[in-house]
Design an enzyme around this catalytic site. Sequence first.
Site, short mmCIF file in Angstrom:
data_model
loop_
_atom_site.label_atom_id
_atom_site.label_comp_id
_atom_site.label_asym_id
_atom_site.label_seq_id
_atom_site.Cartn_x
_atom_site.Cartn_y
_atom_site.Cartn_z
N CYS A 93 0.82 -1.22 0.00
CA CYS A 93 0.00 0.00 0.00
C CYS A 93 0.86 1.27 0.00
O CYS A 93 1.46 1.61 -1.00
CB CYS A 93 -0.97 -0.02 1.17
SG CYS A 93 -2.38 1.10 0.97
N HIS A 131 -3.77 -5.79 1.78
CA HIS A 131 -3.54 -5.95 3.21
C HIS A 131 -4.11 -7.30 3.64
O HIS A 131 -4.55 -8.09 2.83
CB HIS A 131 -4.25 -4.84 3.98
CG HIS A 131 -3.71 -3.47 3.75
ND1 HIS A 131 -2.52 -3.03 4.28
CD2 HIS A 131 -4.21 -2.41 3.06
CE1 HIS A 131 -2.32 -1.77 3.94
NE2 HIS A 131 -3.32 -1.37 3.20
#
Length: 246
Positions: free
Chosen positions: A93, A192
């Site tokens: 990310c 994630h």
Amino acid sequence: MKLRLCHLYPELLNLYGDRGNILVLCRRAEWRGIAVEVTPVSLGDKLDPQGYDLIFLGGGPDQEQGVASADLLAKGPWLKEAVEAGVALLAICGGYQLLGEYYRTGSGETLPGAGLFAAYTEAGTRRLKGNIAIQVEELEVDRPVIGFENHGGRTFLQGARPLGRVIYGDGNNGSDGTEGARYKNAVGTYLHGPLLSKNPHLADYLLRLALQRRHGEVELPPLDDSLEFAVNEAVYRRFLPTKGKW
């Protein structure tokens, strides 16, 4: 056999349990008799490009990314040297965004990236979030890679090849069907979860990449991943909007 793992900015970039990826890599290595040495490297620390087999960089909100950005820019040449020499890297990310050319925030601030990936990121008007599944062709096990994405940035590849193709979810930008980026043994992704706990096939792929630079081709003894793959399949099918490949 020993695995040398560098954890970049552990106190700044650790959204959504990203540190769990370190735990997964350590356990899967140790279960096979491979010793693991984890070294935290943070602001102002020198990064030895020859000292590690695998480098990990997690995600973080804009404020923490801003703090890490200038320091990561200074470490950029060392990171590039490491990757060119065959070191494996996983960036999640915000860490993924900072390894591109730049990240332009919602306020208009431009955070220069390390330039490892030929890609750039700009803030969008809405967050791209939800469960996601992608197909990664390089993996030996024919299963999807699943995770959870939650990012306001839109990443566009400019020569970098994607980590995978979106089966469902938004991926890099919600429009072109790509997710993540690859350069040599470096991987960037928005997934994630932590990512590797539900994707043992991706975890082992990264372990093999990390070990082969010092030890040549490494055959990892198989582990009993029946529980992990049961989770992978259950989550994949739960959020699958239409019939997919698996």
